[in-house]
Enzyme design. Structure first.
Site, PDB file in Angstrom:
ATOM      1  N   THR A 157       6.157   0.436   2.288  1.00  0.00           N
ATOM      2  CA  THR A 157       7.125   1.305   3.074  1.00  0.00           C
ATOM      3  C   THR A 157       6.467   2.291   3.899  1.00  0.00           C
ATOM      4  O   THR A 157       5.983   3.243   3.383  1.00  0.00           O
ATOM      5  CB  THR A 157       8.238   1.957   2.081  1.00  0.00           C
ATOM      6  OG1 THR A 157       8.675   0.816   1.406  1.00  0.00           O
ATOM      7  CG2 THR A 157       9.150   2.675   2.885  1.00  0.00           C
ATOM      8  N   LYS A 206       9.071  10.740   0.170  1.00  0.00           N
ATOM      9  CA  LYS A 206       8.158   9.991   1.089  1.00  0.00           C
ATOM     10  C   LYS A 206       9.215   9.265   2.029  1.00  0.00           C
ATOM     11  O   LYS A 206       9.114   9.390   3.606  1.00  0.00           O
ATOM     12  CB  LYS A 206       7.153   9.163   0.642  1.00  0.00           C
ATOM     13  CG  LYS A 206       6.673   8.326   1.505  1.00  0.00           C
ATOM     14  CD  LYS A 206       6.098   6.958   0.655  1.00  0.00           C
ATOM     15  CE  LYS A 206       5.648   5.891   1.734  1.00  0.00           C
ATOM     16  NZ  LYS A 206       5.413   4.633   1.007  1.00  0.00           N
ATOM     17  N   LEU A 264       0.786  -1.131  -0.041  1.00  0.00           N
ATOM     18  CA  LEU A 264       0.110   0.041  -0.072  1.00  0.00           C
ATOM     19  C   LEU A 264       0.723   1.425   0.086  1.00  0.00           C
ATOM     20  O   LEU A 264       2.000   1.187   0.228  1.00  0.00           O
ATOM     21  CB  LEU A 264      -0.997   0.169   1.289  1.00  0.00           C
ATOM     22  CG  LEU A 264      -1.657  -1.129   1.314  1.00  0.00           C
ATOM     23  CD1 LEU A 264      -2.391  -1.520   2.686  1.00  0.00           C
ATOM     24  CD2 LEU A 264      -3.200  -1.084   0.272  1.00  0.00           C
ATOM     25  N   PRO A 265       0.222   2.315  -0.405  1.00  0.00           N
ATOM     26  CA  PRO A 265       1.193   3.567  -0.642  1.00  0.00           C
ATOM     27  C   PRO A 265       1.667   4.113   0.863  1.00  0.00           C
ATOM     28  O   PRO A 265       2.797   4.688   0.880  1.00  0.00           O
ATOM     29  CB  PRO A 265      -0.036   4.667  -1.049  1.00  0.00           C
ATOM     30  CG  PRO A 265      -0.857   3.985  -1.771  1.00  0.00           C
ATOM     31  CD  PRO A 265      -1.133   2.454  -0.617  1.00  0.00           C
ATOM     32  N   LYS A 281      14.756  -0.523   5.515  1.00  0.00           N
ATOM     33  CA  LYS A 281      14.415   0.203   4.301  1.00  0.00           C
ATOM     34  C   LYS A 281      14.542   1.574   4.494  1.00  0.00           C
ATOM     35  O   LYS A 281      14.962   2.286   3.467  1.00  0.00           O
ATOM     36  CB  LYS A 281      12.957  -0.247   3.843  1.00  0.00           C
ATOM     37  CG  LYS A 281      12.182   0.544   2.843  1.00  0.00           C
ATOM     38  CD  LYS A 281      12.795   0.058   1.557  1.00  0.00           C
ATOM     39  CE  LYS A 281      12.419   0.855   0.211  1.00  0.00           C
ATOM     40  NZ  LYS A 281      10.944   0.622  -0.224  1.00  0.00           N
TER      41      LYS A 281
END
Length: 295
Positions: free
Chosen positions: A95, A245, A64-65, A170
């Site tokens: 992420t 982001k 998902l975003p 990450k």
């Protein structure tokens, strides 16, 4: 295996395709009806909600975003946790920030669900080719059960530790990536301004101590690496908005930990400026354009 796959964007859709090719029965959910129809033609089953997708599945995967979407997909009334059977393994490949990963996993545990986080590296090309790296935060038992399925979407499956550590790995990696791309951009632009052939300069850097992935594989200067986005107008790569982001996630996590990330904060501001110029849709290596002299 019956797998619920929720989130079929630029990364999720090719990941789901690889699982279908591997012979799994996928219960699919996304707001994009077009991609659902495409995957249904390959054999996937379209579900009406995350709850519906999870209800009769043996594994749930989400991609998902952002953190808000993860919370909603799992915790809403029609979410995964409303329909999933106790004991069904679950992994979120989005992420997001480590704390959200831990919070949602805690909510899942209260319903008898073992949930891990497994953000990926490798971009859309790696998702399509099935060569992604998965950074997995999960119990040892959950990791063992997830690994065979993740190996059908990726080449390198790494157990980072408990829930949330996948996200930590990450954001730290992408913090460094954002910084290194800016460094390579500055070096290439300086060399060009001083008059050296940029291909010569890149060759020297890539056989010397300045060598890094941002220089030898993804060089931001046009014409250096044929397969890099810089050689196709900064298209088809990892978008600058996505880098912004991830840098935001890293700097916010650093704030919470009272850990200085000075270069990371500068990198975030440079990508923010790029976004404000309307260039957030370009590959993140287009940050070099802010250093190039205009003809």
């Amino acid at each position: 295996m019956r797998i619920a796959f929720i989130g079929l964007g630029n990364m999720g859709a090719p990941m789901a395709r690889n699982l279908i090719k591997a012979g799994h029965q996928l219960n699919l959910f996304d707001l994009n009806k077009t991609v659902l129809a495409e995957l249904a033609e390959l054999g996937g089953q379209v579900s009406s909600s995350p709850k519906d997708a999870a209800a009769n599945s043996e594994l749930v995967i989400t991609m998902l975003p952002a953190a808000a979407h993860v919370r909603g997909v799992y915790l809403n009334e029609d979410g995964v946790l409303a329909g999933i059977r106790p004991g069904t393994p679950t992994v979120d490949c989005s992420t997001i920030d480590p704390q959200t990963a831990r919070d949602v996993s805690k909510a899942a545990a209260a319903k008898g669900i073992d949930m891990g986080d497994a953000p990926v590296s490798g971009g859309t090309g790696g998702a399509a080719a099935g060569t992604l790296t998965f950074m997995v935060g999960a119990s040892a038992e959950l990791f063992a059960s997830l690994k065979p399925v993740l190996e059908q979407m990726g080449r390198n499956i790494v157990h980072c530790g408990e829930v949330g550590t996948g996200q930590i790995a990450k954001i730290c990696n992408n913090l460094l990536l954002g910084i290194s791309m800016i460094g390579v951009s500055e070096a290439m632009a300086l060399g060009n301004a001083l008059g050296i052939d940029t291909k010569v300069l890149a060759g020297i850097i890539n056989s010397s101590t300045g060598r890094c992935w941002s220089s030898d594989t993804y060089n931001p200067w046009p014409g250096i690496i044929e397969t890099a986005p810089a050689s196709r107008g900064y298209t088809g790569g990892f978008g600058a908005e996505l880098m912004l982001k991830d840098l935001g996630l890293a700097t916010e996590a650093a704030r919470q930990a009272h850990q200085p990330v000075i270069l990371g904060a500068v990198a975030q501001q440079l990508y923010q400026a790029m976004s404000l110029r309307g260039e957030g849709g370009k590959d993140f290596s287009a940050i070099v354009e802010g250093y190039r002299k205009k003809d």
